[in-house]
Design a protein around this motif. Sequence first.
Motif, short mmCIF file in Angstrom:
data_model
loop_
_atom_site.label_atom_id
_atom_site.label_comp_id
_atom_site.label_asym_id
_atom_site.label_seq_id
_atom_site.Cartn_x
_atom_site.Cartn_y
_atom_site.Cartn_z
N ASP A 1 0.86 -1.18 0.00
CA ASP A 1 0.00 0.00 0.00
C ASP A 1 0.90 1.23 0.00
O ASP A 1 1.57 1.51 1.00
CB ASP A 1 -0.88 -0.04 1.25
N LEU A 2 0.92 1.96 -1.11
CA LEU A 2 1.83 3.11 -1.22
C LEU A 2 1.45 4.26 -0.28
O LEU A 2 2.23 5.20 -0.13
CB LEU A 2 1.86 3.62 -2.66
N GLY B 1 6.96 2.88 4.13
CA GLY B 1 7.78 1.68 4.01
C GLY B 1 7.29 0.69 2.98
O GLY B 1 8.06 -0.15 2.52
N ASP B 2 6.02 0.75 2.61
CA ASP B 2 5.50 -0.15 1.58
C ASP B 2 5.94 0.33 0.20
O ASP B 2 6.05 1.55 -0.04
CB ASP B 2 3.98 -0.22 1.63
N THR B 3 6.17 -0.61 -0.70
CA THR B 3 6.67 -0.27 -2.03
C THR B 3 6.01 -1.13 -3.10
O THR B 3 5.28 -2.07 -2.80
CB THR B 3 8.20 -0.50 -2.13
N ILE B 4 6.30 -0.78 -4.34
CA ILE B 4 6.09 -1.67 -5.49
C ILE B 4 7.49 -1.98 -5.99
O ILE B 4 8.20 -1.11 -6.51
CB ILE B 4 5.24 -1.00 -6.58
N ASP B 5 7.92 -3.22 -5.81
CA ASP B 5 9.31 -3.61 -6.09
C ASP B 5 9.43 -4.12 -7.52
O ASP B 5 8.98 -5.21 -7.85
CB ASP B 5 9.74 -4.69 -5.10
N GLU B 6 10.06 -3.31 -8.36
CA GLU B 6 10.24 -3.66 -9.77
C GLU B 6 11.64 -4.20 -10.06
O GLU B 6 12.02 -4.35 -11.22
CB GLU B 6 9.97 -2.44 -10.64
N SER B 7 12.41 -4.53 -9.01
CA SER B 7 13.82 -4.85 -9.18
C SER B 7 14.10 -6.32 -9.51
O SER B 7 15.21 -6.66 -9.93
CB SER B 7 14.59 -4.47 -7.92
N ARG C 1 8.38 -8.48 1.57
CA ARG C 1 7.08 -8.43 2.23
C ARG C 1 6.73 -6.98 2.58
O ARG C 1 7.60 -6.18 2.91
CB ARG C 1 7.08 -9.28 3.50
N ASN C 2 5.44 -6.66 2.52
CA ASN C 2 4.95 -5.32 2.83
C ASN C 2 3.97 -5.37 4.00
O ASN C 2 3.45 -6.43 4.35
CB ASN C 2 4.26 -4.72 1.60
N SER C 3 3.70 -4.20 4.58
CA SER C 3 2.80 -4.12 5.73
C SER C 3 1.34 -4.08 5.30
O SER C 3 0.53 -4.87 5.74
CB SER C 3 3.14 -2.87 6.56
N GLY C 4 1.02 -3.10 4.46
CA GLY C 4 -0.37 -2.91 4.04
C GLY C 4 -1.16 -2.00 4.96
O GLY C 4 -2.21 -1.49 4.58
N GLY C 5 -0.66 -1.80 6.17
CA GLY C 5 -1.36 -0.92 7.11
C GLY C 5 -2.68 -1.50 7.56
O GLY C 5 -3.01 -2.66 7.29
#
Length: 206
Positions: free
Chosen positions: A48-49, A53-59, A78-82
Amino acid sequence: MVDVAIAFDTTGSMSSKIDGLVACAAAMVRTLDGTGLDWRLTAVPFGDLLVFGDTIDESLPWCADVAVAEASLRSMRRNSGGGNDGESSFEAVLAAARKVGRQGALRVVLLVTDEPPLTAAVRAEQVLAELRGRDVLCSVISPDRDDFRSFAEMTGGTWLLIGSGVDMRSLVEAWGHLGGAIATRVRAVVEFGGSPQRALELEAGR
């Protein structure tokens, strides 16, 4: 040639499902590998941008080896999402569709999420227009929403249901057929000249 990019929701609400879904994705890769298709795969894990700390990882790189693909999926960020409802799935689909693939390859995007999208910055119509404009075949594993379903229906892909009340075993079994479904769809697209949109138009006229 077929290039598959998985936009994968790795937020907290998905935590109980991720291991099973990664195993499904690995099985899908093995199915693709057994079809004789010249495949490559990458993943775009997202959160969730709006959450720090959350991202969209294109790497993550493209890979064409089953073991490497499975390891790459298991190592996704892994992301949080809040605590709010919704994740940045629309933005992640666009990022997956824009990842540079091979010249002449059929582009496939697979969205996996159990949350609704955040729609303040990007609208479903924008996503669908870009998928169609880039001639991407999009399959979706998501809650039952018109916008998510339209991505699959309007690009020639497949939609599967996921949600808090969905039995994981049923989902695993359903996704077990997805690799074969993608391979079958790829062959149908090739039959109609290599364009998902052209294939849909010609099939509609049959």
